[in-house]
Structure formats: structure tokens, C-alpha cells
Motif scaffolding. Structure first.
Motif, mmCIF file in Angstrom:
data_model
loop_
_atom_site.group_PDB
_atom_site.id
_atom_site.type_symbol
_atom_site.label_atom_id
_atom_site.label_comp_id
_atom_site.label_asym_id
_atom_site.label_seq_id
_atom_site.Cartn_x
_atom_site.Cartn_y
_atom_site.Cartn_z
ATOM 1 N N ARG A 15 12.052 -0.204 1.980
ATOM 2 C CA ARG A 15 11.236 0.883 2.047
ATOM 3 C C ARG A 15 9.911 0.494 1.960
ATOM 4 O O ARG A 15 8.824 1.182 2.545
ATOM 5 C CB ARG A 15 11.657 1.986 1.107
ATOM 6 N N ASP A 16 9.767 -0.489 1.239
ATOM 7 C CA ASP A 16 8.309 -1.040 1.031
ATOM 8 C C ASP A 16 7.640 -1.657 2.200
ATOM 9 O O ASP A 16 6.506 -1.326 2.474
ATOM 10 C CB ASP A 16 8.529 -2.167 -0.162
ATOM 11 N N SER A 17 8.583 -2.390 3.072
ATOM 12 C CA SER A 17 8.142 -2.810 4.132
ATOM 13 C C SER A 17 7.724 -1.687 5.285
ATOM 14 O O SER A 17 6.785 -1.765 5.960
ATOM 15 C CB SER A 17 9.184 -3.724 4.818
ATOM 16 N N LEU A 18 8.598 -0.695 5.289
ATOM 17 C CA LEU A 18 8.172 0.419 6.235
ATOM 18 C C LEU A 18 6.992 1.053 5.862
ATOM 19 O O LEU A 18 6.223 1.548 6.860
ATOM 20 C CB LEU A 18 9.577 1.358 5.895
ATOM 21 N N VAL A 19 6.594 1.193 4.589
ATOM 22 C CA VAL A 19 5.364 2.044 4.221
ATOM 23 C C VAL A 19 4.277 1.149 4.532
ATOM 24 O O VAL A 19 3.395 1.475 5.113
ATOM 25 C CB VAL A 19 5.203 2.143 2.372
ATOM 26 N N ALA A 20 4.285 -0.391 4.120
ATOM 27 C CA ALA A 20 3.476 -1.209 4.945
ATOM 28 C C ALA A 20 3.156 -1.232 6.440
ATOM 29 O O ALA A 20 2.001 -0.974 6.982
ATOM 30 C CB ALA A 20 3.829 -2.675 4.422
ATOM 31 N N LYS A 22 3.875 1.260 8.481
ATOM 32 C CA LYS A 22 3.348 2.647 8.847
ATOM 33 C C LYS A 22 1.663 2.535 8.335
ATOM 34 O O LYS A 22 0.982 3.130 9.318
ATOM 35 C CB LYS A 22 3.959 3.732 8.068
ATOM 36 N N LYS A 23 1.401 2.000 7.446
ATOM 37 C CA LYS A 23 0.120 1.934 7.076
ATOM 38 C C LYS A 23 -0.602 1.015 8.188
ATOM 39 O O LYS A 23 -1.939 1.492 8.817
ATOM 40 C CB LYS A 23 -0.425 1.191 6.011
ATOM 41 N N LYS A 54 14.123 1.463 9.987
ATOM 42 C CA LYS A 54 14.779 2.644 10.103
ATOM 43 C C LYS A 54 16.471 2.486 10.322
ATOM 44 O O LYS A 54 17.284 3.065 9.749
ATOM 45 C CB LYS A 54 14.303 3.628 10.701
#
Length: 67
Positions: A15-20, A22-23, A54
Motif C-alpha cells: 500500500r505504501d508503494s502504491l501511494v508513492a 500514484k503520487k 493492485k
């Protein structure tokens, strides 16, 4: 980023990687809109990495629900 690398990570790390990512995708879109984007292939790579993360998250969730 390889799917095999992602499968070794915990859901929180994913999830942390996903947020990064997406930014980063947002920043790349912004650069493209202003004409500052130099590496257009990076946009595709980021989109694919998001999809991979995902997919792995969904696989882990399905596996947890089955157990």
C-alpha cells in the motif's frame, strides 16, 4: 518491478508503494500537461507497476479470505 518481488512484501508495504507510485503518476501527468515531461515511457511503467501492485494485493486478500 517484478511480481515476484511484490509477492514477498507485506500488504502494508504494498500500500505504501502504491501511494508513492500514484503520487509519481500525478507528477508525471502534470509534467506532461505543462510540456516538461522528457521520459514519456515512465508513465507507462508507473501505470503497469500500479496494476501489478493492485493485482498482488487482490491475490493476497483472496488468499486470506480463503483461509
Amino acid at each position: 518491478m517484478l511480481a515476484s518481488e511484490l509477492k514477498d512484501k507485506t500488504p502494508d508495504q504494498l500500500r505504501d508503494s502504491l501511494v508513492a507510485l500514484k503520487k509519481e503518476a500525478f507528477n508525471l501527468r502534470f509534467q506532461q500537461a505543462t510540456g516538461q515531461l522528457e521520459n514519456t515511457a515512465r508513465m507507462r511503467a508507473v501505470r503497469r507497476d500500479v496494476a501489478r501492485i493492485k493485482t498482488v494485493l487482490n491475490q493476497k486478500a483472496a488468499q486470506a479470505a480463503a483461509n
